[in-house]
Design a protein around this motif. Structure first.
Motif, PDB file in Angstrom:
ATOM      1  N   VAL A  36      51.799  36.887  33.465  1.00  0.00           N
ATOM      2  CA  VAL A  36      50.150  37.062  33.332  1.00  0.00           C
ATOM      3  C   VAL A  36      49.918  37.399  35.262  1.00  0.00           C
ATOM      4  O   VAL A  36      49.049  38.046  35.365  1.00  0.00           O
ATOM      5  CB  VAL A  36      48.876  35.675  33.739  1.00  0.00           C
ATOM      6  CG1 VAL A  36      47.832  35.860  34.056  1.00  0.00           C
ATOM      7  CG2 VAL A  36      49.139  35.570  32.001  1.00  0.00           C
ATOM      8  N   ALA A  37      50.847  36.724  36.027  1.00  0.00           N
ATOM      9  CA  ALA A  37      50.096  37.051  37.598  1.00  0.00           C
ATOM     10  C   ALA A  37      51.204  38.284  37.722  1.00  0.00           C
ATOM     11  O   ALA A  37      50.143  39.457  37.977  1.00  0.00           O
ATOM     12  CB  ALA A  37      51.111  36.426  38.378  1.00  0.00           C
TER      13      ALA A  37
ATOM     14  N   ILE B 265      45.529  35.675  40.738  1.00  0.00           N
ATOM     15  CA  ILE B 265      46.533  35.969  41.288  1.00  0.00           C
ATOM     16  C   ILE B 265      47.628  34.726  41.597  1.00  0.00           C
ATOM     17  O   ILE B 265      48.524  34.494  41.521  1.00  0.00           O
ATOM     18  CB  ILE B 265      46.832  37.266  41.640  1.00  0.00           C
ATOM     19  CG1 ILE B 265      46.460  37.855  40.485  1.00  0.00           C
ATOM     20  CG2 ILE B 265      48.111  37.440  41.744  1.00  0.00           C
ATOM     21  CD1 ILE B 265      46.152  39.739  41.745  1.00  0.00           C
ATOM     22  N   LEU B 266      47.364  34.233  43.196  1.00  0.00           N
ATOM     23  CA  LEU B 266      47.665  33.452  43.721  1.00  0.00           C
ATOM     24  C   LEU B 266      47.979  32.028  43.490  1.00  0.00           C
ATOM     25  O   LEU B 266      48.993  31.606  43.423  1.00  0.00           O
ATOM     26  CB  LEU B 266      46.547  33.152  45.360  1.00  0.00           C
ATOM     27  CG  LEU B 266      47.866  31.910  45.949  1.00  0.00           C
ATOM     28  CD1 LEU B 266      49.063  32.379  46.553  1.00  0.00           C
ATOM     29  CD2 LEU B 266      46.458  31.679  47.154  1.00  0.00           C
ATOM     30  N   GLY B 267      46.839  31.829  42.523  1.00  0.00           N
ATOM     31  CA  GLY B 267      46.762  30.435  41.533  1.00  0.00           C
ATOM     32  C   GLY B 267      48.240  31.114  40.369  1.00  0.00           C
ATOM     33  O   GLY B 267      48.770  29.075  39.799  1.00  0.00           O
ATOM     34  N   GLU B 268      47.587  31.523  40.309  1.00  0.00           N
ATOM     35  CA  GLU B 268      48.518  31.964  38.820  1.00  0.00           C
ATOM     36  C   GLU B 268      50.108  31.959  38.675  1.00  0.00           C
ATOM     37  O   GLU B 268      51.107  31.466  39.092  1.00  0.00           O
ATOM     38  CB  GLU B 268      48.749  33.267  37.732  1.00  0.00           C
ATOM     39  CG  GLU B 268      46.897  34.029  37.222  1.00  0.00           C
ATOM     40  CD  GLU B 268      46.753  34.730  36.830  1.00  0.00           C
ATOM     41  OE1 GLU B 268      45.682  35.090  36.098  1.00  0.00           O
ATOM     42  OE2 GLU B 268      47.588  36.050  37.565  1.00  0.00           O
TER      43      GLU B 268
ATOM     44  N   GLY C 240      38.056  37.857  44.759  1.00  0.00           N
ATOM     45  CA  GLY C 240      38.242  36.247  43.844  1.00  0.00           C
ATOM     46  C   GLY C 240      39.763  36.718  42.935  1.00  0.00           C
ATOM     47  O   GLY C 240      40.624  35.637  43.015  1.00  0.00           O
ATOM     48  N   TYR C 241      39.823  37.777  43.032  1.00  0.00           N
ATOM     49  CA  TYR C 241      41.185  38.487  41.990  1.00  0.00           C
ATOM     50  C   TYR C 241      42.264  38.107  42.915  1.00  0.00           C
ATOM     51  O   TYR C 241      43.046  37.158  42.116  1.00  0.00           O
ATOM     52  CB  TYR C 241      41.000  39.845  42.506  1.00  0.00           C
ATOM     53  CG  TYR C 241      42.212  40.154  41.310  1.00  0.00           C
ATOM     54  CD1 TYR C 241      42.107  40.216  39.809  1.00  0.00           C
ATOM     55  CD2 TYR C 241      42.245  42.188  41.072  1.00  0.00           C
ATOM     56  CE1 TYR C 241      42.661  40.214  38.716  1.00  0.00           C
ATOM     57  CE2 TYR C 241      43.613  42.486  40.759  1.00  0.00           C
ATOM     58  CZ  TYR C 241      43.340  41.735  39.225  1.00  0.00           C
ATOM     59  OH  TYR C 241      44.496  42.054  37.788  1.00  0.00           O
ATOM     60  N   TRP C 242      41.986  38.020  44.177  1.00  0.00           N
ATOM     61  CA  TRP C 242      43.640  37.708  44.436  1.00  0.00           C
ATOM     62  C   TRP C 242      43.685  36.590  44.878  1.00  0.00           C
ATOM     63  O   TRP C 242      44.986  35.483  43.926  1.00  0.00           O
ATOM     64  CB  TRP C 242      43.997  38.516  45.959  1.00  0.00           C
ATOM     65  CG  TRP C 242      44.414  39.716  46.045  1.00  0.00           C
ATOM     66  CD1 TRP C 242      43.843  40.983  46.010  1.00  0.00           C
ATOM     67  CD2 TRP C 242      46.073  40.219  45.255  1.00  0.00           C
ATOM     68  NE1 TRP C 242      44.639  41.741  46.193  1.00  0.00           N
ATOM     69  CE2 TRP C 242      46.064  41.263  45.734  1.00  0.00           C
ATOM     70  CE3 TRP C 242      47.195  39.400  45.320  1.00  0.00           C
ATOM     71  CZ2 TRP C 242      46.945  42.202  45.138  1.00  0.00           C
ATOM     72  CZ3 TRP C 242      47.898  39.743  45.360  1.00  0.00           C
ATOM     73  CH2 TRP C 242      48.166  41.281  44.551  1.00  0.00           C
ATOM     74  N   LEU C 243      42.560  35.337  44.614  1.00  0.00           N
ATOM     75  CA  LEU C 243      42.672  34.793  44.702  1.00  0.00           C
ATOM     76  C   LEU C 243      43.092  33.549  43.239  1.00  0.00           C
ATOM     77  O   LEU C 243      43.706  33.172  42.838  1.00  0.00           O
ATOM     78  CB  LEU C 243      41.507  33.988  44.965  1.00  0.00           C
ATOM     79  CG  LEU C 243      41.270  31.743  44.711  1.00  0.00           C
ATOM     80  CD1 LEU C 243      42.022  31.755  45.786  1.00  0.00           C
ATOM     81  CD2 LEU C 243      39.578  31.081  44.803  1.00  0.00           C
TER      82      LEU C 243
END
Length: 166
Positions: free
Chosen positions: A21-22, A70-73, A65-68
């Motif tokens: 997903v990431a 991706i970071l969480g994934e 928001g998008y990078w947050l």
């Protein structure tokens, strides 16, 4: 031993899922960024809805928001890898040692829950009214993801006894 190996494999599968997903969000950045853009800007919600004051139309905030996400994934992937490694190292140990090795499974599932439940259901779905969009609604997919993680978590945290000899 079968249950222990199954628990390890399930954690590895979730790590691979979170990685893909990431990785997909990075390698197909534009189309997935469009998802975040439309959800945050609320441009496909019901016309004239009273929640529009919540919309975010700043591209820098869309990117953050998008990078947050991706970071969480990516963190979910890393935590499930650590969890699987810890379980693998304890696979032949006593039940108590194997049970103690499950801490990162709980941490990984919590991170995944934060991404897909809190991020997509609470923030995206409710705060930004993603549920109103017929085009940019990721709630059903997110539900499948966090429910799978919760099911694996419930299975993994079941107590393991000592292995039988012979």
């Amino acid at each position: 031993m079968t249950a222990r190996l199954s628990k390890i494999v399930m954690c590895l599968c979730l790590a691979i899922f979170a990685f893909l997903v990431a990785f997909g969000n990075i390698t197909d950045y534009g189309s997935n960024f469009a998802f975040v853009q439309h959800v945050l800007s609320m441009d496909t919600t019901f016309p004239g809805n009273a929640l529009m004051y919540r919309s975010i139309t700043n591209p820098s905030l869309w990117t953050a928001g998008y990078w947050l996400i991706i970071l969480g994934e990516a963190l979910t992937c890393l935590l499930y890898l650590i969890a699987a490694w810890n379980l693998w190292q304890a696979r032949n140990a006593s039940g108590q040692v194997f049970n103690d090795a499950k801490n990162f499974v709980v941490i990984a599932a919590t991170m995944g829950f934060l991404v897909w439940y809190f991020g997509f259901m609470v923030v995206g779905g409710e705060w930004f009214a993603m549920w109103q969009s017929s085009t940019w609604n990721g709630q059903e997919a997110a539900f499948k993801f966090y429910m799978t993680m919760l099911a694996v978590l419930i299975f993994v945290v079941q107590p393991d006894g000592d292995l039988r000899k012979g």
